[in-house]
Design an enzyme around this catalytic site. Structure first.
Site, PDB file in Angstrom:
ATOM      1  N   PRO A  73       0.835  -1.210   0.000  1.00  0.00           N
ATOM      2  CG  PRO A  73      -0.765  -1.572   1.644  1.00  0.00           C
ATOM      3  CD  PRO A  73       0.560  -2.071   1.153  1.00  0.00           C
ATOM      4  CD  GLU A  74       2.826   3.117  -4.412  1.00  0.00           C
ATOM      5  OE1 GLU A  74       2.883   4.316  -4.757  1.00  0.00           O
ATOM      6  OE2 GLU A  74       3.086   2.177  -5.192  1.00  0.00           O
TER       7      GLU A  74
ATOM      8  CG  HIS B 217      -2.236 -15.719   6.683  1.00  0.00           C
ATOM      9  ND1 HIS B 217      -1.391 -16.742   7.050  1.00  0.00           N
ATOM     10  CD2 HIS B 217      -2.697 -16.015   5.434  1.00  0.00           C
ATOM     11  CE1 HIS B 217      -1.335 -17.625   6.056  1.00  0.00           C
ATOM     12  NE2 HIS B 217      -2.109 -17.205   5.078  1.00  0.00           N
TER      13      HIS B 217
ATOM     14  NE  ARG C   5       5.801 -11.881   0.718  1.00  0.00           N
ATOM     15  CZ  ARG C   5       6.580 -11.441  -0.277  1.00  0.00           C
ATOM     16  NH1 ARG C   5       6.107 -10.553  -1.149  1.00  0.00           N
ATOM     17  NH2 ARG C   5       7.816 -11.871  -0.404  1.00  0.00           N
TER      18      ARG C   5
ATOM     19  NE  ARG D 210      19.105  12.489  -3.170  1.00  0.00           N
ATOM     20  CZ  ARG D 210      18.323  11.761  -2.376  1.00  0.00           C
ATOM     21  NH1 ARG D 210      17.726  10.674  -2.857  1.00  0.00           N
ATOM     22  NH2 ARG D 210      18.135  12.118  -1.125  1.00  0.00           N
TER      23      ARG D 210
END
Length: 289
Positions: free
Chosen positions: A2-3, A93, A112, A155
């Site tokens: 999720p962002e 889970h 996970r 950068r």
């Protein structure tokens, strides 16, 4: 993973359902998901505390408690948070359940088991979660081109990698970096040092606009969120390039290309996001498919 738009959606769904409720019992089935303090201390300190609200910082969720302690959660890859009645079927889970006053349960499931919780006491410095290292919130008023340039303009890394750096901009991941760069008409492999002032200004405007757009498209009722187990995000039909490599560009019709930058897949339009070949210089390999 999720962002920012998805985490913000979760906050907006969950907060009204748990605000003002007391944590009567913390049922922990997988102690390893508690990063700080110990699992026993976490449950002991959480129990009998009232949730006064929720906040979001980047991809982190923060539960504010009535003693000014904070429970911090990072969902990582597969974490899911549900507010459900006790008789609602549990996810397979499910690793942590907060049984709240008023007959509701806040459940955390994670296939996970990468998701992590931290409990930070009042006055305690958060040196554990990594949240203090986050860059500026892209929806904040002080998120400007000057800020982006100060953090990134020197950068030599690809701008795609720079947007994924959480110490520069909090909350952007692989999906929305593709969408942002497409909307800004900037090639994802462009070294940040080559961007012009106009491009930095465009990027600073596009980032909050796109994230706000997808937050709006993710809008869902609490009932729909529960029935779809918190996984039915509505933004997929609105993604213009992410996941569409090989398909037509929604703007010009040319074929979208997929490349790998810093180990992450990126999709872009070679016509809408052109790049001068002389600008392609990396300190890592880029593979083109």
């Amino acid at each position: 993973m999720p962002e920012l738009p998805e985490v913000e959606t979760i906050k907006r769904i969950i907060e009204p359902q748990i605000k003002g409720r007391r944590i009567e019992k913390a049922v922990l089935r997988r102690p390893e998901i508690i990063a700080c303090p110990t699992a026993d201390s976490f449950c002991e300190q959480a129990e009998n505390r009232t949730v006064t609200g929720m906040e979001r910082r980047g991809k982190f969720l923060i539960f504010c408690l009535d003693n000014e302690s904070r429970i911090i959660l990072h969902l990582r890859m597969t974490g899911c948070l549900l507010a459900a009645p006790p008789d609602f079927p549990e996810e397979k889970h499910t690793h942590l359940i907060f049984r709240l006053s008023g007959g509701i349960e806040l459940r955390f499931s994670d296939t996970r088991r990468f998701g992590r919780f931290w409990l930070i006491e009042k006055g305690e410095a958060d040196t554990y979660s990594g949240m203090e290292k986050l860059g500026r919130e892209p929806l904040a008023p002080d998120f400007t081109a000057d800020y982006l340039m100060d953090k990134l303009a020197k950068r030599r890394k690809a701008i795609k990698e720079c947007l994924l750096d959480q110490t520069a901009v909090a909350g952007i991941g692989n999906i929305y970096s593709d969408e942002i760069l497409f909307a800004a008409r900037i090639h994802p492999a462009r070294p940040a040092i080559t961007l012009t002032l106009d491009e930095w200004k465009r990027l600073a405007a596009v980032i909050p606009e796109r994230l706000t757009f997808f937050i709006d498209k993710n809008r869902i009722t609490p009932e729909e969120y529960l029935m779809t187990k918190g996984r039915d995000y509505r933004n997929t039909p609105y993604l213009q390039v992410y996941g569409h490599g090989g398909g037509p560009c929604p703007v010009c019709g040319n074929t979208l290309c997929r490349i790998v930058i810093g180990g992450r897949s990126s999709v872009y339009c070679p016509s809408c996001q052109p790049q001068n070949k002389e600008e392609i210089f990396f300190f890592h390999k880029t593979f083109i498919f």
